[in-house]
Design a protein around this motif. Structure first.
Motif, PDB file in Angstrom:
ATOM      1  N   VAL A 161       0.838  -1.202   0.000  1.00 29.28           N
ATOM      2  CA  VAL A 161       0.000   0.000   0.000  1.00 29.28           C
ATOM      3  C   VAL A 161       0.872   1.251   0.000  1.00 29.28           C
ATOM      4  CG1 VAL A 161      -1.615   1.363   1.377  1.00 29.28           C
ATOM      5  CG2 VAL A 161      -1.994  -1.090   1.075  1.00 29.28           C
ATOM      6  N   GLU A 162       1.927   1.250   0.814  1.00 28.48           N
ATOM      7  CA  GLU A 162       2.830   2.401   0.863  1.00 28.48           C
ATOM      8  C   GLU A 162       3.489   2.635  -0.491  1.00 28.48           C
ATOM      9  OE1 GLU A 162       3.141   4.518   3.161  1.00 28.48           O
ATOM     10  OE2 GLU A 162       2.064   3.531   4.796  1.00 28.48           O
ATOM     11  N   ARG A 163       3.877   1.563  -1.154  1.00 26.71           N
ATOM     12  CA  ARG A 163       4.529   1.705  -2.456  1.00 26.71           C
ATOM     13  C   ARG A 163       3.553   2.197  -3.525  1.00 26.71           C
ATOM     14  NH1 ARG A 163       7.840  -3.695  -3.522  1.00 26.71           N
ATOM     15  NH2 ARG A 163       6.541  -4.627  -1.911  1.00 26.71           N
ATOM     16  N   LEU A 164       2.292   1.756  -3.439  1.00 29.18           N
ATOM     17  CA  LEU A 164       1.271   2.246  -4.363  1.00 29.18           C
ATOM     18  C   LEU A 164       1.089   3.755  -4.203  1.00 29.18           C
ATOM     19  CD1 LEU A 164      -1.340  -0.624  -3.954  1.00 29.18           C
ATOM     20  CD2 LEU A 164      -0.345   0.067  -6.134  1.00 29.18           C
ATOM     21  N   ILE A 165       0.975   4.201  -2.966  1.00 20.69           N
ATOM     22  CA  ILE A 165       0.775   5.623  -2.696  1.00 20.69           C
ATOM     23  C   ILE A 165       1.990   6.427  -3.160  1.00 20.69           C
ATOM     24  CG2 ILE A 165       0.561   7.333  -0.851  1.00 20.69           C
ATOM     25  CD1 ILE A 165      -1.149   5.315   0.684  1.00 20.69           C
ATOM     26  N   GLU A 166       3.174   5.922  -2.862  1.00 21.88           N
ATOM     27  CA  GLU A 166       4.402   6.617  -3.262  1.00 21.88           C
ATOM     28  C   GLU A 166       4.491   6.760  -4.778  1.00 21.88           C
ATOM     29  OE1 GLU A 166       9.271   6.081  -2.883  1.00 21.88           O
ATOM     30  OE2 GLU A 166       7.912   4.791  -1.711  1.00 21.88           O
ATOM     31  N   ALA A 167       4.099   5.710  -5.499  1.00 23.97           N
ATOM     32  CA  ALA A 167       4.140   5.752  -6.964  1.00 23.97           C
ATOM     33  C   ALA A 167       3.195   6.815  -7.507  1.00 23.97           C
ATOM     34  CB  ALA A 167       3.782   4.378  -7.532  1.00 23.97           C
ATOM     35  N   MET A 168       1.997   6.888  -6.951  1.00 25.32           N
ATOM     36  CA  MET A 168       1.021   7.870  -7.433  1.00 25.32           C
ATOM     37  C   MET A 168       1.398   9.286  -7.031  1.00 25.32           C
ATOM     38  SD  MET A 168      -2.630   5.896  -7.192  1.00 25.32           S
ATOM     39  CE  MET A 168      -2.325   5.006  -5.675  1.00 25.32           C
ATOM     40  N   GLN A 169       2.018   9.435  -5.880  1.00 22.05           N
ATOM     41  CA  GLN A 169       2.500  10.753  -5.479  1.00 22.05           C
ATOM     42  C   GLN A 169       3.565  11.250  -6.451  1.00 22.05           C
ATOM     43  OE1 GLN A 169       3.687   9.845  -1.450  1.00 22.05           O
ATOM     44  NE2 GLN A 169       1.795  10.677  -0.570  1.00 22.05           N
ATOM     45  N   GLY A 170       4.423  10.336  -6.908  1.00 17.33           N
ATOM     46  CA  GLY A 170       5.451  10.705  -7.872  1.00 17.33           C
ATOM     47  C   GLY A 170       4.853  11.173  -9.189  1.00 17.33           C
ATOM     48  N   VAL A 171       3.839  10.445  -9.686  1.00 21.77           N
ATOM     49  CA  VAL A 171       3.167  10.840 -10.926  1.00 21.77           C
ATOM     50  C   VAL A 171       2.469  12.184 -10.734  1.00 21.77           C
ATOM     51  CG1 VAL A 171       1.302  10.251 -12.528  1.00 21.77           C
ATOM     52  CG2 VAL A 171       2.855   8.459 -11.717  1.00 21.77           C
ATOM     53  N   ARG A 172       1.818  12.348  -9.591  1.00 27.18           N
ATOM     54  CA  ARG A 172       1.128  13.617  -9.294  1.00 27.18           C
ATOM     55  C   ARG A 172       2.099  14.798  -9.291  1.00 27.18           C
ATOM     56  NH1 ARG A 172      -0.320  14.258  -3.219  1.00 27.18           N
ATOM     57  NH2 ARG A 172       1.960  14.486  -3.286  1.00 27.18           N
ATOM     58  N   ASP A 173       3.216  14.651  -8.601  1.00 26.43           N
ATOM     59  CA  ASP A 173       4.162  15.757  -8.468  1.00 26.43           C
ATOM     60  C   ASP A 173       4.768  16.158  -9.811  1.00 26.43           C
ATOM     61  OD1 ASP A 173       3.595  15.621  -5.795  1.00 26.43           O
ATOM     62  OD2 ASP A 173       5.453  14.594  -5.239  1.00 26.43           O
TER      63      ASP A 173
END
Length: 513
Positions: A161-173
């Protein structure tokens, strides 16, 4: 993709789905193709089990998540906001947003080529088109959403779950200044996952152990949630608490350790998880990868000595006081095959390719012809070393075939607990109650059993090995049986392996006839 017939394309539609759902969907496609599933009458293949997903996830999750990110970033980098239409799967499937998404898609395509306007559906009919194509096939949204949340609780660990969130945060930023719609969508996805995680924590469910024994399919149906709930309550009697099937969480505690030795491909990961779940203590390995060995917190220390661990590692001063050992054993025909899969997938990773469940047959045959005899002798030497250096009281034999058997699994796990209590009395203070052991076994190993695999093994092993490997294995195992005649448990196990090989050879003969 760079074919000249595509050179004039300057606009694109990027279909996006929350990776928390996109990855299981990709897995199902891969599973159906690999298993050559026969489609149901409605055109959908039979869904794989959560256990199959967890196996696939352990090998592919990070690789495929990285691919999802790189896919997103490529299109967002190469197409401007004006020329890239974002089409969220969740919005298209929503009864509230679906028709509006069709309208937006229509407008984008109209700009791409004004000549197609005459053939387009009129705007006032789009809602009807959406209902015909998607709406009539949709299930009750509330039931689907409830089932989805229950299912995801089985599919993802806290780390995932943490890795999923981190991946989407990267795309968002990376999209902040170029694609505001993507920023909003990523925030929507992240919020959804975080809310689901919060619901899970409030429900008292562990985020570290996503129910690996569940057999439920990964499709989003109400049956999934019902079956998952039923599985999580296995063997509970009326009035018992749900904690009955909750594995113990390892705690930092000084403890004497036992070796947990295995030839590669013999199920060490299953043993690790089972030991931690019933003792509430950590495990480690001879390289002290997780740091628990050096701190004195490991009750079991994995090693592949003498087959795949160097002598200097095994003879480290930290291990000089270890007097007892668990020897994991598996029929060499299966452990060597499993070792090959590991080696093949390591090469896949080195070459930037995704791991596979079943490597190509020709790759196996080539490797087998070059390495089988060497690995079989290594298996023999490995097993015999532990039999020679540890007496009956100091060595617990743990056959893979037993620990994964529905008939013997919980009994074997109980033996492991009793053995470890003799290694250090401190284990007795933390170990789970005996009446809960069968439940823990069911939760962690479940139906991943010898009985469930037997037919598959018979269909594959007799085709993966030829007469020479069969003969060599039989000869070596007979010699081991004779050499260790004073160990009745080992003799019985060798007889079982020899009987299994004899059955495979009979299948081979019958196929020739």
């Amino acid at each position: 993709f760079h074919d000249k017939k595509f050179s004039g394309i300057s606009r694109a539609i990027l279909s996006i789905r929350n990776p928390v759902d996109a990855l299981p969907a990709l897995f199902r496609l891969a599973h159906h193709a690999e298993q050559d599933k026969v489609a149901d009458s409605d055109g959908k293949g039979k869904d794989a089990s959560v256990r199959a997903w967890l196996t696939w996830k352990s090998q592919n999750f990070q690789y495929q998540l990285d691919k999802w990110v790189s896919h997103m970033e490529w299109w967002l980098t190469n197409y401007s906001e004006e020329n890239l239409h974002i089409l969220p799967f969740e919005h298209v499937m929503s009864s509230e947003k679906g028709p509006d998404e069709l309208m937006k898609l229509r407008d984008f395509l109209k700009v791409s080529d004004p000549t197609i306007v005459d053939t387009m559906t009129e705007p006032d009919r789009l809602a009807c088109v959406w209902k015909m194509l998607i709406g009539v096939s949709k299930k009750d949204p509330k039931k689907v959403e409830e089932a989805s949340k229950e299912t995801r609780n089985l599919l993802y660990s806290k780390d995932a779950v943490e890795r999923l969130i981190e991946a989407m945060q990267g795309v968002r930023d990376k999209s902040t200044s170029t694609h505001p719609k993507v920023v909003t969508l990523m925030e929507e996805y992240i919020k959804y996952i975080e809310e689901n995680r919060k619901d899970k924590e409030e429900a008292g469910q562990s985020l570290d152990n996503p129910g690996e024994a569940a057999e439920d399919s990964t499709n989003e149906s109400s049956e999934v949630a019902a079956n998952a709930s039923e599985k999580s309550a296995i063997k509970k009697e009326p009035g018992q608490e749900a904690a009955l099937c909750t594995p113990l969480k390892p705690q930092e505690k000084q403890v004497h350790a036992a070796w947990v030795s295995s030839y590669p491909g013999s199920g060490s990961k299953i043993a690790w998880k089972l030991i931690e779940s019933i003792t509430g203590l950590y495990t480690g390995d001879d390289l002290d990868t997780n740091g628990n060995v050096g701190k004195g917190f490991a009750v079991g220390i994995k090693t592949h000595f003498p087959s795949y661990t160097k002598v200097e590692v095994f003879q480290d001063a930290r291990f000089k006081n270890i007097r007892k050992a668990i020897l994991q054993i598996r029929n060499p025909l299966h452990s060597i095959l499993s070792l090959f899969r590991f080696i093949y997938n390591e090469k896949q990773k080195e070459n930037g390719k995704a791991p596979v469940t079943q490597p190509p047959l020709h790759e196996w045959l080539k490797w087998r012809n070059d390495n089988f005899e060497t690995e079989l002798i290594s298996w023999i030497r490995h097993t015999q070393w532990w039999l020679d250096n540890y007496g009956n009281e100091d060595l617990l034999m743990l056959p893979y075939e037993y620990i994964t058997s529905t008939e013997k699994g919980s009994t074997e796990l109980e033996k492991v607990g009793d053995f470890l209590k003799n290694v250090d009395p401190a284990v007795a203070e933390s170990i789970i109650e005996k009446e809960k052991i069968s439940c823990i076994w069911e939760l962690i190993v479940g139906n991943y059993s010898k009985e469930k695999q037997t037919e598959t093994q018979k269909l594959t092993i007799d085709k993966l090995y030829s007469s020479d490997p069969f003969s060599l294995a039989q000869s070596q195992l007979k010699q081991m049986k004779e050499r260790n005649s004073l160990r009745p448990e080992f003799v019985t196990l060798m007889d079982e392996y020899l009987d299994e090989i004899a059955q495979y050879r009979m299948s081979e003969v019958n196929s020739i006839i």
